[in-house]
Each structure stands twice: as structure tokens, then as C-alpha cells.
Design an enzyme around this catalytic site. Structure first.
Site, PDB file in Angstrom:
ATOM      1  N   GLU A 159       0.858  -1.193   0.000  1.00 44.73           N
ATOM      2  CA  GLU A 159       0.000   0.000   0.000  1.00 44.73           C
ATOM      3  C   GLU A 159       0.891   1.239   0.000  1.00 44.73           C
ATOM      4  OE1 GLU A 159      -3.370   2.061   2.948  1.00 44.73           O
ATOM      5  OE2 GLU A 159      -2.134   0.382   3.625  1.00 44.73           O
ATOM      6  N   GLU A 242      -9.086   9.244   6.890  1.00 45.51           N
ATOM      7  CA  GLU A 242      -9.078   8.308   7.997  1.00 45.51           C
ATOM      8  C   GLU A 242      -9.302   9.106   9.280  1.00 45.51           C
ATOM      9  OE1 GLU A 242      -6.269   4.615   6.725  1.00 45.51           O
ATOM     10  OE2 GLU A 242      -5.232   6.383   7.474  1.00 45.51           O
TER      11      GLU A 242
END
Length: 389
Positions: A159, A242
Site C-alpha cells: 500500500e 481516515e
């Protein structure tokens, strides 16, 4: 709150996998199946609810780290978090509401050409604009997912996170390992593993509200650092937030993404050379050039990746590529060059990091635009005032 690490990001993937498995068990009804194309102002409060915008991107609520309510308002260009209850308690964030292009846990955006092998991708231009708030703990991140296989479900191997902004005490998973210059910007680089996949994070020293860049640049840096290989696949790109505390008001106000494969793309073709004059002079060298334009189009919009080849015997130091846009076209953003004006006779000027085109070498830049009627290619290419042949 203690210093928050992102080591539990894998929880989201595990929960999503469980949802998919449950769906199969009860007769193939997968909870993550994309909803019909969205109209503006579509409200989503379902934990993993998603819908599509512009007929090519998926917006997902993706509330994976809390049982508290989270709602997003999906517009024609992005989304805004309208309700963000609860506080993260397990070390990781509450969620990752986001918009994406590609495939995420079997949910693929309409018409995507991902997964695609990195070695086959000539460019992957993208842009995102964020709206931030001051009463929340969060990060704003652009995620790039890579895997050795062309998988459309499950956890990827690596990622890449491009952090546009974060608030204290949020920090990436792992530890800081140095700095890098990618896409003409300086970044703090962090690497680590969240227990499910490797993570490399590029953290902006100060908040970025809006930016256009080439995803391939971050993939190449990741390969250079030994965390991916050119034979791997790009599976999806995502932009969102987030949040750990609060988050109402955070918004992605615009998003675009396309992936150009080799000398072609999912739509369009190429154009070479040009005969009419249409630029300004500048730079040094006696250029001989060949220009290739690789477009990717959709209704009313397009991206164009432009490769300028120096076919002469000496380097070009500082380049200006002139060209003419067809009537009805307008440029809205660009990367790897400064492009102006937005319509008519246009000039693309090199940046400090790509100003030289070696003899026999190339430089590339791209732009996104709108068009009316039928898409047509730009024409009349000149390099530093000399027509390309």
C-alpha cells in the site's frame, strides 16, 4: 489520546473479507456490490455502502473501525462526511470514506482498465481536492494499491499512501526512513507493515489542498526502494479520509483518475507531429521532435498524456511545446508541465525537474480537460518555436 499508529488498518480488510464470505454463504448476495449510478446528493449511512459518480468512480462509506454511525453525502464530483460519531479505540482509524478507481474487494469502478501491470502503464494521471476541518483528528490520504497478481479482491501486497494532510497525533504506520522528491514535491518517507500488508507513506511537510500528479511516479519510487516490482499490478487508487475523532465536514470536492497502457489507452488513439505554428519560443537546442498524444475520453471530459521525443542530435535544455486545442475544448488541470492558456493556442512549459530532453530521449506531461460535441486531437505542435515533423 496516546500517539496513534495505523498498525490496525488491516482490520478494515479483515472485516470486509468477512462480509464478502457471509454474502456468499447466504446465496451470493455480496454486500459490496456497487449500487446504481448516483445522482447528486446521495446519502449513504450503510457501513460498507457504495455508489458510483460520473459513470466511472466508486464512492464508499467504508466504516470499518467503529460501530458508531457514519454518513456521507455523495455529490456529482465527490463526497462530504455529514455524520461521524464515535471515537477510535483500537489504535487505528474509524473508517476510510473514499472515492476510488479500479477494483476494491470485488467492487470495480465502471469501465476501469485496472488491474494493470506497472511495466505496461505509460502514465496514470490523477487529481484530488480536499476540504479540511479544524475540529477533528484525521489524515487525508491518497492510497495506491500494488500486488504481484492482478487481484480484484482481498488484501494487496503493498500500500502506497500519499498524505496530503494530517492532524496531531496521527502518524503513518512504521517509522520515518528519510525523504524523497516525487512529482516535484518533497516528502517525508515512512515504511512499515500493518500486519496485513507492507506500507510506504509519503507525508507532505505542510497541508496540500489540491494537487495533480502521476501515480506512476510514486510506484517507481516504491520500486526503487525495494517494496514493489515493475512486474506487479496496480489494482486501485483511492482518495479519502481516515478519522479517529469527529470528521463531519471533511470532503473530497473533486477526483479524477485514468491509466494509460503503453502507447494506447482504453479509448482514443495517437497523433504524431504537426505542421501549423502554435507556440512560443524558449529554451536552447535545435529541436527535431515527434509528439505522441494518448487520450482517454468519457462523456464531456478527457485526459491526454503527451510524450515529446527529441529526435535531434543535441539535448534540449528548457522546452516549450506549443499546440492548438480544437474549438470547444478547455484544459482544467495539468501535471509535469505548466500549461496556459486553457484553450486555443496553448503552451506547455517544462518544470525544473524535467527541463532537459536528451538527444534521443523523451519527456512526458499530461492534462485533463472538457470538450463539447465530439472529441478531437490537439494539433500544430512546435518545440521551442520549431515545428515537429
Amino acid at each position: 489520546m496516546s500517539t496513534l499508529q495505523r498498525a490496525f488498518r488491516s482490520t478494515r480488510k479483515a472485516v470486509l473479507s468477512a462480509v464478502v464470505a457471509l454474502g456468499v454463504a447466504v446465496g451470493g448476495l455480496i454486500a459490496l456490490t456497487a449500487a446504481p449510478a448516483a445522482h447528486a446528493d446521495t446519502q449513504i449511512c450503510d457501513q460498507y455502502g457504495s455508489t458510483t459518480i460520473q459513470g466511472r468512480y466508486v464512492v464508499q462509506n467504508n466504516r470499518w473501525g467503529t460501530t458508531a454511525t457514519q454518513c456521507i453525502n455523495v455529490t456529482s464530483s465527490g463526497f462530504q462526511i455529514t455524520q461521524a460519531d464515535g471515537t477510535a479505540t483500537n489504535g487505528g482509524p474509524k473508517s476510510y470514506p473514499s472515492v476510488f478507481y479500479g477494483c476494491h474487494y470485488t467492487n470495480c469502478s465502471p469501465g476501469t482498465n485496472l488491474p494493470a501491470q506497472l511495466s505496461a502503464i505509460s502514465s496514470a494521471p490523477t487529481s484530488v481536492s480536499f476540504n479540511y476541518v479544524g475540529n477533528a483528528v484525521y489524515d487525508a490520504a491518497y492510497d495506491i494499491w500494488l500486488d504481484p497478481t492482478p487481484r480484484k479482491d482481498g488484501v494487496n501486497k503493498t500500500e502506497i499512501m500519499v498524505w496530503y494532510h494530517q492532524t496531531s497525533p496521527v502518524q503513518p504506520v512504521g517509522s520515518r526512513v528519510g525523504t524523497a522528491n516525487v512529482g516535484g514535491r518533497s516528502w517525508d518517507v515512512w515504511t512499515g507493515n500493518n500486519g496485513s500488508n507492507d506500507v510506504i507513506s509519503f507525508v507532505a511537510p505542510s497541508a496540500i489542498g489540491s494537487w495533480n500528479f502521476d501515480v506512476k511516479a510514486f510506484a517507481n519510487e516504491t520500486i526503487n526502494r525495494g517494496m514493489a516490482q515493475s512486474s506487479w499490478y496496480l489494482t486501485s487508487v483511492q482518495a479519502g479520509f481516515e478519522p479517529w475523532q469527529n470528521g463531519a465536514g471533511l470532503a473530497v470536492t473533486s477526483f479524477s483518475s485514468s491509466v494509460n497502457i503503453g502507447g494506447g489507452s482504453t479509448t482514443g488513439g495517437t497523433t504524431t507531429g504537426g505542421t501549423t505554428s502554435g507556440g512560443t519560443t524558449g529554451g536552447s537546442g535545435s529541436p527535431s521532435c515527434k509528439v505522441t498524444v494518448t487520450p482517454q475520453t468519457w462523456a464531456g471530459g478527457y485526459t491526454a498524456n503527451v510524450t515529446v521525443a527529441n529526435t535531434g542530435s543535441s539535448a534540449v535544455n528548457g522546452w516549450k511545446l506549443g499546440f492548438t486545442l480544437p474549438s470547444g475544448q478547455s484544459i482544467t488541470s495539468a501535471w509535469n508541465a505548466t500549461v496556459s492558456p486553457s484553450s486555443g493556442s496553448v503552451t506547455a512549459s517544462s518544470l525544473s525537474y524535467n527541463a532537459q530532453i536528451p538527444a534521443g530521449g523523451t519527456q512526458s506531461f499530461g492534462f485533463q480537460g472538457t470538450y463539447s460535441g465530439t472529441y478531437a486531437q490537439p494539433a500544430g505542435f512546435t518545440l521551442n518555436g520549431t515545428s515537429c515533423s
